[in-house]
Design a protein around this motif. Structure first.
Motif, PDB file in Angstrom:
ATOM      1  N   VAL A  36       2.370   1.083  -3.041  1.00  0.00           N
ATOM      2  CA  VAL A  36       3.352   2.166  -3.470  1.00  0.00           C
ATOM      3  C   VAL A  36       2.709   3.440  -3.333  1.00  0.00           C
ATOM      4  CG1 VAL A  36       4.475   2.648  -5.614  1.00  0.00           C
ATOM      5  CG2 VAL A  36       4.248   0.348  -5.109  1.00  0.00           C
ATOM      6  N   TYR A  37       3.629   4.450  -2.793  1.00  0.00           N
ATOM      7  CA  TYR A  37       3.121   5.596  -2.653  1.00  0.00           C
ATOM      8  C   TYR A  37       4.052   6.692  -3.667  1.00  0.00           C
ATOM      9  CZ  TYR A  37       1.123   4.095   1.775  1.00  0.00           C
ATOM     10  OH  TYR A  37       0.292   3.543   2.630  1.00  0.00           O
ATOM     11  N   LYS A  38       3.327   7.438  -4.249  1.00  0.00           N
ATOM     12  CA  LYS A  38       3.897   8.379  -5.099  1.00  0.00           C
ATOM     13  C   LYS A  38       3.990   9.641  -4.290  1.00  0.00           C
ATOM     14  CE  LYS A  38       3.092  11.229  -9.263  1.00  0.00           C
ATOM     15  NZ  LYS A  38       1.895  11.844 -10.092  1.00  0.00           N
ATOM     16  N   ILE A  39       5.163  10.115  -4.078  1.00  0.00           N
ATOM     17  CA  ILE A  39       5.609  11.235  -3.241  1.00  0.00           C
ATOM     18  C   ILE A  39       6.618  12.008  -3.981  1.00  0.00           C
ATOM     19  CG2 ILE A  39       5.289  10.090  -0.760  1.00  0.00           C
ATOM     20  CD1 ILE A  39       8.232   9.735  -0.452  1.00  0.00           C
ATOM     21  N   SER A  40       6.568  11.984  -5.141  1.00  0.00           N
ATOM     22  CA  SER A  40       7.429  12.874  -6.337  1.00  0.00           C
ATOM     23  C   SER A  40       6.786  14.227  -6.703  1.00  0.00           C
ATOM     24  CB  SER A  40       7.662  12.141  -7.267  1.00  0.00           C
ATOM     25  OG  SER A  40       6.494  11.477  -7.911  1.00  0.00           O
ATOM     26  N   SER A  41       5.500  14.626  -6.563  1.00  0.00           N
ATOM     27  CA  SER A  41       5.011  15.571  -7.284  1.00  0.00           C
ATOM     28  C   SER A  41       4.137  16.441  -6.194  1.00  0.00           C
ATOM     29  CB  SER A  41       3.661  15.115  -8.149  1.00  0.00           C
ATOM     30  OG  SER A  41       4.333  14.328  -9.192  1.00  0.00           O
ATOM     31  N   ASN A  42       4.556  16.449  -5.015  1.00  0.00           N
ATOM     32  CA  ASN A  42       3.879  17.433  -4.134  1.00  0.00           C
ATOM     33  C   ASN A  42       2.344  17.549  -4.089  1.00  0.00           C
ATOM     34  OD1 ASN A  42       6.635  17.878  -3.420  1.00  0.00           O
ATOM     35  ND2 ASN A  42       6.695  19.579  -4.550  1.00  0.00           N
TER      36      ASN A  42
END
Length: 364
Positions: A36-42
């Motif tokens: 899972v990749y968190k790509i929500s916070s820049n």
């Protein structure tokens, strides 16, 4: 304790009723065998440089002591890099901490802060908490600042104006010629903040040199951060370049010892290792180009992004897409009814994003 025993008769400010809560990017949760990749916070996907980690380890040994409240070493190192005096640099807990202080030193209750919208979601929060009023000027059809409309929105009560370039969450930068014409229209005593949190990712030839504008216009302040390109998001170091009178006021308004010693040491080490960091920035910019090119035939009008993210203008399908992305192992940042911001991250995450977008909206 029960809800009844947790109640309190204490009176809080009525302003809080209209203050939106900041919505951080959700952490990535494991989904079976799927990465899972968190790509929500820049966030910068690269880990800290070894030299930066070493500097932080050394600072940990003295965490029983207060940090240098003046951030003297960091101030001098940054001032030298930028070609300004130490009296023109001040620090805070991220650029948003500095912005809150800027509003606090310029606005009385009822004064106005003008900014584009949609833009950084902290703007209405830090404005409302001072008792000032937000004046939100809609972006144009290309998701860019409408500078003419922003100039027209300025009144006698306007004390501060923010230009977010590149704009978060849509991505475009303002242009040098339009920014100069814009600032020349404004009252000379109006504080103009150029918020450049994503400066290092800009490659547009017509993007402004904010420090040149600062030197030309005494009412301009440049706002930047170590959170994004420098990869120090967890340590919270932001800074402003401003005239000494403004810097002095910012230091008065800052939370005492707000920038801790580990953060200061990490920022100094990052400045010393900028060549290494620049390689990472260029790799992210190359990935951004690759993603934008791969999405060129998607049935979306994606704005010209100069930051480390892309904006997907999905309108009413925004929440639906966020759910589909989550099922595919991608945590994105949805803005209900408007669109989705997705960070440029590891190549594997970027590949998955492209596939999910094309599968969701189709291609032209």
């Amino acid at each position: 304790m029960t809800d009844e025993t947790l109640a309190t008769p204490v009176r809080l400010r009525t302003t809080l009723d209209s203050v939106p809560g900041y919505k951080p990017g959700k952490p990535a949760a494991a989904e079976g065998d799927t990465v899972v990749y968190k790509i929500s916070s820049n966030e910068n996907p690269y880990p800290p440089l070894p030299s930066v980690v070493e500097a932080v380890h050394e600072a940990v040994a003295t965490m029983n002591r207060y940090p240098d409240m003046a951030s003297s070493e960091l101030t001098h190192a940054l001032a030298q890099k930028l070609g300004v005096s130490d009296d023109e640099v001040s620090f805070g807990t991220g650029s948003v901490g500095i912005l809150a202080a800027l509003i606090a030193i310029t606005c009385e209750p009822g004064d106005e802060v003008v900014y584009a919208w949609r833009s950084f979601e902290a703007y209405p929060i830090v404005t409302a908490l001072t008792g000032a009023r937000s004046v939100q000027v809609p972006l144009d059809a290309d998701a860019r600042h409408d500078l003419d409309a922003m100039a027209a929105a300025v009144t006698d009560r306007t004390r501060l104006l923010i230009v977010c370039t590149p704009n978060n969450p849509t991505g475009p930068s303002v242009r040098t010629d339009e920014l100069r014409a814009f600032i020349e229209k404004l009252p000379k005593d109006l504080l103009v903040v150029l918020d450049e949190a994503y400066l290092e990712f800009v490659e547009a030839d017509d993007a402004p040199d904010a420090l040149a504008f600062y030197r030309e216009f005494p009412n301009v302040v440049v706002l930047r951060t170590f959170s994004k390109a420098y990869g120090l998001a967890g340590l919270r170091v932001g800074y402003a370049v401003a005239r000494p009178r403004i810097t002095e006021a910012l230091r008065k308004a800052a939370t005492p010892f707000g920038v801790n010693d580990m953060a200061q040491k990490a920022a100094v080490a990052s400045l010393a290792a900028y060549d290494e960091l620049e390689e990472r920035v260029q790799a992210l910019v190359a990935e951004r180009r690759r993603v934008v090119e791969a999405l060129a035939d998607a049935d979306l009008n994606i704005p010209d992004t100069q930051a480390n993210f892309v904006w997907l203008p999905l309108g009413e399908r925004t929440e639906e897409f966020a759910g589909v992305a989550k099922d595919a192992g991608l945590v994105v940042r949805p803005f209900a009814g408007e669109g989705v911001r997705a960070t440029i991250a590891e190549p594997e995450a970027n590949d998955r994003l492209v596939d999910v977008v094309k599968g969701f909206v189709g291609t032209r």
